[in-house]
Design a protein around this motif. Structure first.
Motif, short mmCIF file in Angstrom:
data_model
loop_
_atom_site.label_atom_id
_atom_site.label_comp_id
_atom_site.label_asym_id
_atom_site.label_seq_id
_atom_site.Cartn_x
_atom_site.Cartn_y
_atom_site.Cartn_z
N GLU A 116 20.88 5.89 8.97
CA GLU A 116 20.40 6.80 7.91
C GLU A 116 19.33 6.14 7.06
OE1 GLU A 116 23.51 6.08 8.56
OE2 GLU A 116 24.34 7.95 9.35
N GLU A 117 19.54 4.86 6.72
CA GLU A 117 18.56 4.15 5.91
C GLU A 117 17.24 3.97 6.65
OE1 GLU A 117 21.11 1.11 3.11
OE2 GLU A 117 21.05 0.70 5.26
N ILE A 118 17.33 3.64 7.93
CA ILE A 118 16.12 3.46 8.72
C ILE A 118 15.36 4.78 8.84
CG2 ILE A 118 15.25 2.93 11.03
CD1 ILE A 118 17.45 0.85 11.28
N ALA A 119 16.09 5.86 9.06
CA ALA A 119 15.44 7.17 9.18
C ALA A 119 14.74 7.55 7.88
CB ALA A 119 16.48 8.23 9.55
N LEU A 120 15.36 7.24 6.74
CA LEU A 120 14.75 7.54 5.45
C LEU A 120 13.48 6.72 5.24
CD1 LEU A 120 14.99 9.06 2.75
CD2 LEU A 120 16.33 7.14 1.88
N LEU A 121 13.54 5.42 5.56
CA LEU A 121 12.36 4.57 5.40
C LEU A 121 11.21 5.05 6.29
CD1 LEU A 121 13.76 0.92 5.27
CD2 LEU A 121 12.46 2.09 3.50
N GLU A 122 11.53 5.42 7.51
CA GLU A 122 10.47 5.86 8.42
C GLU A 122 9.88 7.20 8.02
OE1 GLU A 122 12.21 5.63 12.29
OE2 GLU A 122 11.97 3.44 12.43
N SER A 123 10.68 8.00 7.31
CA SER A 123 10.14 9.28 6.82
C SER A 123 9.14 9.05 5.69
CB SER A 123 11.28 10.18 6.35
OG SER A 123 11.90 9.66 5.19
N TYR A 124 9.31 7.93 4.94
CA TYR A 124 8.38 7.60 3.86
C TYR A 124 7.12 6.91 4.38
CZ TYR A 124 12.14 8.43 0.42
OH TYR A 124 13.11 8.99 -0.37
N ALA A 125 7.25 6.18 5.50
CA ALA A 125 6.17 5.32 5.98
C ALA A 125 4.89 6.10 6.25
CB ALA A 125 6.61 4.57 7.23
N SER A 126 3.81 5.65 5.66
CA SER A 126 2.51 6.31 5.86
C SER A 126 1.43 5.34 6.32
CB SER A 126 2.06 6.99 4.55
OG SER A 126 1.90 6.02 3.52
N VAL A 127 1.75 4.04 6.39
CA VAL A 127 0.76 3.05 6.81
C VAL A 127 0.83 2.92 8.32
CG1 VAL A 127 -0.02 0.66 6.61
CG2 VAL A 127 1.00 1.81 4.63
N LYS A 128 -0.15 3.48 9.00
CA LYS A 128 -0.20 3.43 10.46
C LYS A 128 -1.23 2.42 10.96
CE LYS A 128 2.76 6.77 10.40
NZ LYS A 128 4.19 6.48 10.63
N SER A 129 -2.24 2.13 10.14
CA SER A 129 -3.27 1.15 10.48
C SER A 129 -3.78 0.56 9.17
CB SER A 129 -4.41 1.82 11.26
OG SER A 129 -4.99 2.85 10.48
N ASN A 130 -4.78 -0.29 9.23
CA ASN A 130 -5.31 -0.89 8.01
C ASN A 130 -5.93 0.18 7.12
OD1 ASN A 130 -4.53 -3.39 8.85
ND2 ASN A 130 -6.54 -3.97 9.66
N ILE A 131 -5.54 0.17 5.85
CA ILE A 131 -6.00 1.16 4.90
C ILE A 131 -6.68 0.46 3.73
CG2 ILE A 131 -5.32 3.01 3.32
CD1 ILE A 131 -2.89 3.50 5.07
N VAL A 132 -7.88 0.89 3.37
CA VAL A 132 -8.58 0.38 2.20
C VAL A 132 -8.24 1.28 1.03
CG1 VAL A 132 -10.82 -0.14 1.17
CG2 VAL A 132 -10.43 -0.58 3.60
N LEU A 133 -7.77 0.70 -0.06
CA LEU A 133 -7.34 1.47 -1.22
C LEU A 133 -8.40 1.43 -2.31
CD1 LEU A 133 -3.65 0.23 -1.43
CD2 LEU A 133 -4.54 2.24 -0.27
N GLY A 134 -8.50 2.51 -3.07
CA GLY A 134 -9.45 2.56 -4.18
C GLY A 134 -10.85 2.87 -3.69
N LYS A 135 -11.66 3.44 -4.55
CA LYS A 135 -13.04 3.77 -4.22
C LYS A 135 -13.94 2.84 -5.02
CE LYS A 135 -11.97 8.66 -3.48
NZ LYS A 135 -12.24 10.03 -3.92
N HIS A 136 -14.76 2.11 -4.32
CA HIS A 136 -15.63 1.15 -4.97
C HIS A 136 -17.05 1.70 -5.02
CE1 HIS A 136 -12.37 -1.74 -4.62
NE2 HIS A 136 -12.23 -1.34 -3.37
N LYS A 137 -17.65 1.62 -6.16
CA LYS A 137 -19.02 2.11 -6.31
C LYS A 137 -19.97 1.21 -5.51
CE LYS A 137 -18.29 3.97 -10.96
NZ LYS A 137 -18.72 3.91 -12.38
N ASN A 138 -20.97 1.85 -4.91
CA ASN A 138 -21.95 1.06 -4.18
C ASN A 138 -22.75 0.20 -5.14
OD1 ASN A 138 -21.25 2.21 -1.74
ND2 ASN A 138 -22.65 3.95 -2.02
N GLN A 139 -22.86 -1.08 -4.84
CA GLN A 139 -23.60 -1.96 -5.71
C GLN A 139 -25.08 -1.66 -5.60
OE1 GLN A 139 -22.55 -5.92 -4.68
NE2 GLN A 139 -20.50 -5.79 -5.57
N SER A 140 -25.76 -1.76 -6.71
CA SER A 140 -27.18 -1.48 -6.74
C SER A 140 -27.95 -2.53 -5.95
CB SER A 140 -27.67 -1.46 -8.20
OG SER A 140 -29.07 -1.36 -8.24
N ARG A 141 -28.96 -2.09 -5.27
CA ARG A 141 -29.79 -3.03 -4.53
C ARG A 141 -30.83 -3.68 -5.44
NH1 ARG A 141 -29.83 -2.52 1.08
NH2 ARG A 141 -28.48 -0.89 1.91
#
Length: 478
Positions: A227-252
């Motif tokens: 039951e615990e494993i099933a609950l954890l897997e229902s929450y899991a959303s990381v399937k591959s590398n994920i970049v978090l946050g939006k970074h502004k493009n630095q000015s050239r």
């Protein structure tokens, strides 16, 4: 004829040589190679470390223990030999009676007190190289393989960057979801649940996943329910590398360079960048540390007596440094109190932290009653166990801090690490306490199978009160 002694008239039957016991069940990792090729080699295995010989082989013989050879756990290229016979043996030219000595590949072992009339062997490590390559042994404390969110062994482990802390996929995914729902700025990265560092990316860690599976094979009691494993897997959303946050493009565009006057007049967060304190002023471009407490900056200096980082978590704290430099809050608003980062021996404690015993209020109440019944103050009890800690009388494996072997009463640590340290000391205080000294309502409680790792105690008060949780996990142990 003595154990291990050979006949010079004719080569004896192989059973007369040391090691005549049946072939070991586990693979041999070492062997004794005789100087006389008329005698067989003696294989040594993990589950059959005792080498035997036969007394009076011509008459059928009596099997006698000759020596014991065991692999050294910390060094795969050496071993220990213990003489089990009634006579002395010679190891690398040294007479060995009943004591144990270290040996290495190439060591010469004589089965008696002199070479004449006794077998001479050379020790060799023969563990199959291919097997060693495929079965790399990693020594890992299970406490370091736990998710700091659920306090259980990782499940489908993910690693966050840049701090590289590890969590269950389901636990971190749920943490990320809740952090996003609470944050007004959706472009802001979530904070690491363990160190609060801004998380830039997260991904599944396949190497640690293999370690996770190996631990479960060795310690089945750590296996979660379906039951615990099933609950954890229902929450899991990381399937591959994920970049978090939006970074502004630095000015050239070329960055704007301020004049030296503008730099001097700027509101710099480091007081020693602007003025000289304690005979020191920051040079241009000097490296700085950001305080984990107030967010202010201080110069990174390795040549000062006051440490700038907590040894328990490796995070920077500025309070003690600025105090040693004569800087106070009148010089800068971004300065921590000295109380946030102090030497262990300089700290005073008057009440138990709420986090003691994993936050279980019933265990905390029992500990408070035990201290009251002893007639000592909390500070006196803690000082007594700090002394035991310094004297290496306590197993440190459960202390959830970095650099545990280097920590002493003279170590500077932050408040968060100090609370963990107090929790660790009070755990041993309770574990070592005789049952008859516990409060009446705690004397007859049975210990929870999951011990201090039990998660049920945090959401079921009846379970937390009924069973003792200040103990090691025992489920699955014989």
């Amino acid at each position: 004829m003595d154990a291990g002694e050979c006949s010079t008239s004719q080569p004896p039957h192989p059973s007369s040589a040391p090691g005549s016991s049946p072939a070991p069940a586990s693979p041999a990792w070492a062997k004794l190679v005789p100087a006389d090729p008329a005698y067989p080699e003696v294989e040594v295995a993990e589950d059959d470390a005792v080498v035997c010989s036969l007394v009076a082989p011509a008459a059928g013989g009596e099997e006698v223990a000759w020596c014991e050879i065991r692999r050294n756990g910390g060094d795969a290229s050496s071993a220990t030999i213990r003489n089990l016979s009634s006579d002395a043996i010679i190891v690398d030219g040294t007479i060995v009676k009943q004591e144990a000595v270290d040996i290495k590949p190439g060591s010469e072992i004589v089965s008696g007190p002199q070479k004449e009339g006794h077998l001479v062997y050379t020790f060799e490590i023969t563990a199959a190289k291919d097997q060693d390559k495929n079965n790399v042994k990693i020594v890992l404390d299970i406490e370091n393989a736990k998710c700091s969110i659920c306090l259980n062994l990782w499940h489908d482990v993910v690693t966050v960057a840049p701090c590289l802390h590890n969590f269950c996929n389901g636990c971190f995914s749920e943490w990320l979801r809740r952090s996003s729902s609470k944050s007004r700025d959706k472009s802001q990265s979530a904070a690491c649940p363990q160190c609060r560092t801004s998380v830039q990316s997260v991904g599944r860690n396949h190497f640690l996943h293999n370690i996770e599976e190996a631990i479960l094979r060795a310690f089945s009691s750590l296996q979660r329910s379906d039951e615990e494993i099933a609950l954890l897997e229902s929450y899991a959303s990381v399937k591959s590398n994920i970049v978090l946050g939006k970074h502004k493009n630095q000015s050239r565009k070329r960055p704007f360079s301020r004049s030296s006057d503008e730099i001097n007049n700027a509101d710099l967060p480091c007081p020693q960048c602007r003025n000289e304190f304690g005979g020191f002023r920051c040079s241009p471009g000097a490296a700085h540390l950001q305080c984990n407490g107030c967010g202010g900056m201080m110069p990174a200096r390795s040549n000062v007596n006051i440490p700038q980082k907590c040894l328990g978590c490796d995070k920077a704290f500025c309070g003690s440094y600025w105090c040693s430099q004569g800087v106070n809050s009148s010089h800068s608003n971004l300065i921590c109190s000295q109380e946030t980062f102090k030497m262990i021996s300089q700290r005073h404690i008057s009440r138990l932290p709420d986090t003691v015993h994993g936050g279980n209020p019933y265990e905390k109440d029992i500990t408070e009653k035990c201290i009251q019944q002893s007639g000592k103050t909390l500070q006196a009890v803690i000082s007594e166990w700090i002394s035991k800690f310094d004297n290496m009388e306590i197993d440190r494996s459960r202390l959830q801090l970095n650099n545990v072997d280097a920590i002493t009463s003279g170590t500077y640590i932050c408040n968060h690490c100090y609370n963990k340290f107090i929790d660790f000391l009070l755990y041993w205080y309770r574990v070592s306490m005789p049952r008859n000294l516990l409060p009446p309502d705690a004397v007859n409680r049975e210990s929870c199978w999951y011990g201090f790792m039990c998660r049920t105690q945090h959401h079921r008060p009846d379970h937390a009160k009924k069973l003792n949780h200040v103990c090691r996990p025992t489920r699955g142990n014989p």
